[in-house]
Design a protein around this motif. Structure first.
Motif, mmCIF file in Angstrom:
data_model
loop_
_atom_site.group_PDB
_atom_site.id
_atom_site.type_symbol
_atom_site.label_atom_id
_atom_site.label_comp_id
_atom_site.label_asym_id
_atom_site.label_seq_id
_atom_site.Cartn_x
_atom_site.Cartn_y
_atom_site.Cartn_z
ATOM 1 N N MET A 1 0.825 -1.191 0.000
ATOM 2 C CA MET A 1 0.000 0.000 0.000
ATOM 3 C C MET A 1 0.870 1.256 0.000
ATOM 4 O O MET A 1 0.540 2.230 -0.663
ATOM 5 C CB MET A 1 -0.926 -0.048 1.216
ATOM 6 N N LEU A 2 1.988 1.192 0.750
ATOM 7 C CA LEU A 2 2.867 2.349 0.810
ATOM 8 C C LEU A 2 3.493 2.642 -0.552
ATOM 9 O O LEU A 2 3.606 3.798 -0.964
ATOM 10 C CB LEU A 2 3.954 2.138 1.866
ATOM 11 N N ARG A 3 3.880 1.578 -1.278
ATOM 12 C CA ARG A 3 4.455 1.803 -2.608
ATOM 13 C C ARG A 3 3.425 2.414 -3.557
ATOM 14 O O ARG A 3 3.761 3.237 -4.397
ATOM 15 C CB ARG A 3 5.019 0.505 -3.172
ATOM 16 N N PHE A 4 2.158 2.037 -3.414
ATOM 17 C CA PHE A 4 1.096 2.639 -4.227
ATOM 18 C C PHE A 4 0.966 4.129 -3.912
ATOM 19 O O PHE A 4 0.841 4.959 -4.823
ATOM 20 C CB PHE A 4 -0.233 1.925 -3.982
ATOM 21 N N ILE A 5 1.013 4.479 -2.639
ATOM 22 C CA ILE A 5 0.921 5.894 -2.242
ATOM 23 C C ILE A 5 2.107 6.680 -2.806
ATOM 24 O O ILE A 5 1.944 7.795 -3.314
ATOM 25 C CB ILE A 5 0.838 6.023 -0.711
ATOM 26 N N LEU A 6 3.297 6.084 -2.738
ATOM 27 C CA LEU A 6 4.472 6.762 -3.278
ATOM 28 C C LEU A 6 4.363 6.938 -4.793
ATOM 29 O O LEU A 6 4.712 7.995 -5.331
ATOM 30 C CB LEU A 6 5.737 5.982 -2.913
ATOM 31 N N ALA A 7 3.861 5.929 -5.498
ATOM 32 C CA ALA A 7 3.657 6.051 -6.939
ATOM 33 C C ALA A 7 2.616 7.125 -7.247
ATOM 34 O O ALA A 7 2.767 7.903 -8.194
ATOM 35 C CB ALA A 7 3.237 4.708 -7.529
ATOM 36 N N ALA A 8 1.564 7.198 -6.443
ATOM 37 C CA ALA A 8 0.547 8.238 -6.620
ATOM 38 C C ALA A 8 1.136 9.624 -6.390
ATOM 39 O O ALA A 8 0.767 10.588 -7.073
ATOM 40 C CB ALA A 8 -0.624 7.989 -5.674
ATOM 41 N N MET A 9 2.076 9.728 -5.460
ATOM 42 C CA MET A 9 2.739 11.015 -5.221
ATOM 43 C C MET A 9 3.520 11.457 -6.459
ATOM 44 O O MET A 9 3.553 12.643 -6.781
ATOM 45 C CB MET A 9 3.660 10.918 -4.010
ATOM 46 N N VAL A 10 4.127 10.518 -7.153
ATOM 47 C CA VAL A 10 4.855 10.851 -8.379
ATOM 48 C C VAL A 10 3.875 11.350 -9.444
ATOM 49 O O VAL A 10 4.141 12.345 -10.127
ATOM 50 C CB VAL A 10 5.658 9.638 -8.886
ATOM 51 N N VAL A 11 2.746 10.694 -9.567
ATOM 52 C CA VAL A 11 1.734 11.131 -10.539
ATOM 53 C C VAL A 11 1.246 12.524 -10.192
ATOM 54 O O VAL A 11 1.133 13.393 -11.069
ATOM 55 C CB VAL A 11 0.567 10.118 -10.597
ATOM 56 N N VAL A 12 0.965 12.780 -8.925
ATOM 57 C CA VAL A 12 0.525 14.115 -8.493
ATOM 58 C C VAL A 12 1.599 15.145 -8.801
ATOM 59 O O VAL A 12 1.298 16.256 -9.253
ATOM 60 C CB VAL A 12 0.170 14.105 -6.984
ATOM 61 N N SER A 13 2.850 14.770 -8.604
ATOM 62 C CA SER A 13 3.957 15.681 -8.901
ATOM 63 C C SER A 13 3.998 16.045 -10.382
ATOM 64 O O SER A 13 4.296 17.182 -10.742
ATOM 65 C CB SER A 13 5.278 15.044 -8.481
ATOM 66 N N HIS A 14 3.682 15.085 -11.243
ATOM 67 C CA HIS A 14 3.671 15.351 -12.681
ATOM 68 C C HIS A 14 2.483 16.210 -13.105
ATOM 69 O O HIS A 14 2.581 16.980 -14.064
ATOM 70 C CB HIS A 14 3.652 14.044 -13.475
ATOM 71 N N LEU A 15 1.364 16.075 -12.405
ATOM 72 C CA LEU A 15 0.142 16.768 -12.810
ATOM 73 C C LEU A 15 -0.019 18.139 -12.168
ATOM 74 O O LEU A 15 -0.847 18.927 -12.621
ATOM 75 C CB LEU A 15 -1.078 15.904 -12.472
ATOM 76 N N THR A 16 0.724 18.401 -11.114
ATOM 77 C CA THR A 16 0.594 19.680 -10.400
ATOM 78 C C THR A 16 1.967 20.310 -10.236
ATOM 79 O O THR A 16 2.964 19.785 -10.710
ATOM 80 C CB THR A 16 -0.049 19.468 -9.015
ATOM 81 N N SER A 17 1.990 21.409 -9.521
ATOM 82 C CA SER A 17 3.268 22.073 -9.253
ATOM 83 C C SER A 17 3.893 21.611 -7.940
ATOM 84 O O SER A 17 4.926 22.143 -7.535
ATOM 85 C CB SER A 17 3.065 23.596 -9.235
ATOM 86 N N LEU A 18 3.270 20.647 -7.271
ATOM 87 C CA LEU A 18 3.845 20.111 -6.039
ATOM 88 C C LEU A 18 5.119 19.343 -6.359
ATOM 89 O O LEU A 18 5.147 18.527 -7.267
ATOM 90 C CB LEU A 18 2.858 19.176 -5.341
ATOM 91 N N ASN A 19 6.164 19.584 -5.612
ATOM 92 C CA ASN A 19 7.454 18.953 -5.865
ATOM 93 C C ASN A 19 7.655 17.791 -4.883
ATOM 94 O O ASN A 19 8.555 17.819 -4.048
ATOM 95 C CB ASN A 19 8.576 19.983 -5.735
ATOM 96 N N ILE A 20 6.800 16.772 -4.989
ATOM 97 C CA ILE A 20 6.874 15.628 -4.082
ATOM 98 C C ILE A 20 7.320 14.356 -4.789
ATOM 99 O O ILE A 20 7.413 13.300 -4.176
ATOM 100 C CB ILE A 20 5.513 15.382 -3.389
ATOM 101 N N GLY A 21 7.640 14.457 -6.054
ATOM 102 C CA GLY A 21 7.994 13.272 -6.833
ATOM 103 C C GLY A 21 9.355 12.704 -6.497
ATOM 104 O O GLY A 21 9.516 11.493 -6.364
ATOM 105 N N ARG A 22 10.361 13.563 -6.359
ATOM 106 C CA ARG A 22 11.731 13.076 -6.107
ATOM 107 C C ARG A 22 11.839 12.300 -4.793
ATOM 108 O O ARG A 22 12.366 11.187 -4.780
ATOM 109 C CB ARG A 22 12.718 14.228 -6.148
#
Length: 92
Positions: A1-22
């Motif tokens: 579940m944690l890896r899914f949340i981390l992958a979702a954070m990368v997607v959010v980083s690509h779609l918004t200006s939030l810098n949470i992907g790295r």
């Protein structure tokens, strides 16, 4: 579940200006490395058998996705090729 949340954070980083992907990618790979090393530590066969097992688990999905991407690309190329761009750009 944690890896899914981390992958979702990368997607959010690509779609918004939030810098949470790295940091999400770093944590994802750290967690994956820990998980694989724990699996290897609990493996009762040889190390080559472990890697063969992992390859046989991952490779079929990789092959299917690669073939589907190739077919989608070929289809898109055929569709776009049917309607070539006008000379001088797309402005009217």
């Amino acid at each position: 579940m944690l890896r899914f949340i981390l992958a979702a954070m990368v997607v959010v980083s690509h779609l918004t200006s939030l810098n949470i992907g790295r940091p999400a990618v770093l944590l994802f790979f750290m967690l994956s490395g820990y998980w694989v090393s724990r699996l290897l530590a609990g493996w009762h066969a040889s190390v080559p058998a472990f890697y063969a097992s992992r390859t046989l688990r991952v490779w079929p999905l990789y092959a299917v996705v690669t073939v589907l991407a190739w077919l989608l690309h070929a289809h898109a190329k055929a569709v776009v090729g049917a309607y070539p761009a006008r000379a001088g750009g797309a402005r009217r």
